[in-house]
Scaffold this active site. Sequence first.
Site, short mmCIF file in Angstrom:
data_model
loop_
_atom_site.label_atom_id
_atom_site.label_comp_id
_atom_site.label_asym_id
_atom_site.label_seq_id
_atom_site.Cartn_x
_atom_site.Cartn_y
_atom_site.Cartn_z
N LYS A 40 27.44 37.00 42.99
CA LYS A 40 27.99 37.81 44.09
C LYS A 40 26.98 37.88 45.24
O LYS A 40 25.77 37.99 44.99
CB LYS A 40 28.28 39.22 43.54
CG LYS A 40 28.84 40.21 44.54
CD LYS A 40 29.13 41.54 43.83
CE LYS A 40 29.74 42.57 44.74
NZ LYS A 40 30.15 43.78 43.99
N SER A 117 34.74 45.05 44.22
CA SER A 117 34.25 44.26 45.33
C SER A 117 33.70 42.90 44.88
O SER A 117 33.39 42.05 45.70
CB SER A 117 33.16 45.05 46.07
OG SER A 117 32.04 45.27 45.23
N SER A 141 33.69 47.88 40.54
CA SER A 141 33.74 46.55 41.16
C SER A 141 33.61 45.36 40.22
O SER A 141 33.76 44.22 40.64
CB SER A 141 32.69 46.45 42.26
OG SER A 141 33.04 47.30 43.32
#
Length: 444
Positions: A40, A117, A141
């Site tokens: 990420k 996210s 997330s």
Amino acid sequence: MAMAFDGGDYGAFMERFEMLPPQSHQHQQLPLRGLTFAIKDIFDISGRVTGFGNPDWARTHAPAAATSPVVLATLAAGATSVGKTVMDEMAYSINGENAHYGTPTNPWSPYRVPGGSSSGSAVAVAAKLVDFALGTDTGGSVRVPAAYCGIFGLRPSHGLVSVENVIPMSQMFDTVGWFARDLSTLSRVSNVLLPLPADDVMKQPTQFIIPTDCFQILGSPNNKTYQILNASVAKKFGGHAVDNINLGEFISNNVPTVGKFISDFSKSEAPSVPDLSVISYVMRSLQRSEFKANHGEWVNTVKPNLGPGIQERVHLAITSDDGPMEDFLALRTEFKSALADLVKDDGVLAIPTVPGSPPKLRMEASALENFRAKAFSLLSIAGVSGFCQLSIPLGVREGIPVSVSLVARHGADRFLLNVAQELYETLKEEAKKAWGSGASSMNH
């Protein structure tokens, strides 16, 4: 910053580049040898700008001076990184839609959001572009995109895995988590990243708390997850292990500070558990306060261009008062201790990961807000307690992934993974039975 979007990667990647394991003589024995992973875009990688999901952030920050210890540990264990993934801006959403870099495509349901996210990381795993991926989970997330994309997602016990060289969102809740398509890969990664002795792995769970009211949040009993869980646990661990409590009632009786807020949350029309809405409200308030301390100055100075939904949320965070912090922190302490008394050393709490099917792309704001509110009431259980939570895919029903979550006490992460391994086949069998012809397996 190199942008490489190609149709074949489901829009999951910000940037493709290879990082190989360090050359070592013991190459054969490395636990993650031969596996690929994605990262990420919130993790620092030395010499590269960490983008935090927003072009203005990338533009105003220098390349990272050091690499996240989690990334280094994963490489040292023999895995190869293939790049950085798209995320929600400033990690402030559970949707997965990014106005600047595009929304990664949910491989199961292209018309629905992938969840955020850590959207790109989850999509990269679900689409079989990598074997596993690193994400972060503050409010949900990792757990949410895992549920929406039909894969496993682990949020470890808070504070257990290093968040050094990871951009903070809210330190009280930030965790580094990971995704995989199967439990054995997830466990291999967990063995490398969890700094825990393996001594409690073989313990049997003494009780499985499956709270009726949490499953009522789903509104529609169609996916039958409550029945599937009850049947699976009874079959695997015996009927005596099942405890169908009312979690709202338990909180009401054991978390005194809830009483200070409850009147605001008891009037809701939607299926909800008012006591959990209070827990969620406290989590979101504390999160806002820390987000403001971390990033308020940058937002006020740079005035970044933020996408819809995020813009409003960030504005609210940096302009609102902190609220009664003493009460918030007291509630957090009480809730942790009450939940520890409930699950004890070797109990497991089973809940829905999310309150239903992934929302459709570009869903109308008010409907989405209602869904978010229900989602956070479930997600805040592990968030506020700091306990570990694993989202488990049950299969696909009518084209949409369905999941459940298991939660265990702080530090019982390996125990949790072991229980999941023991229960997983039974869960899949019971899901097939319950869904009949509407079910399909996860292997597409």
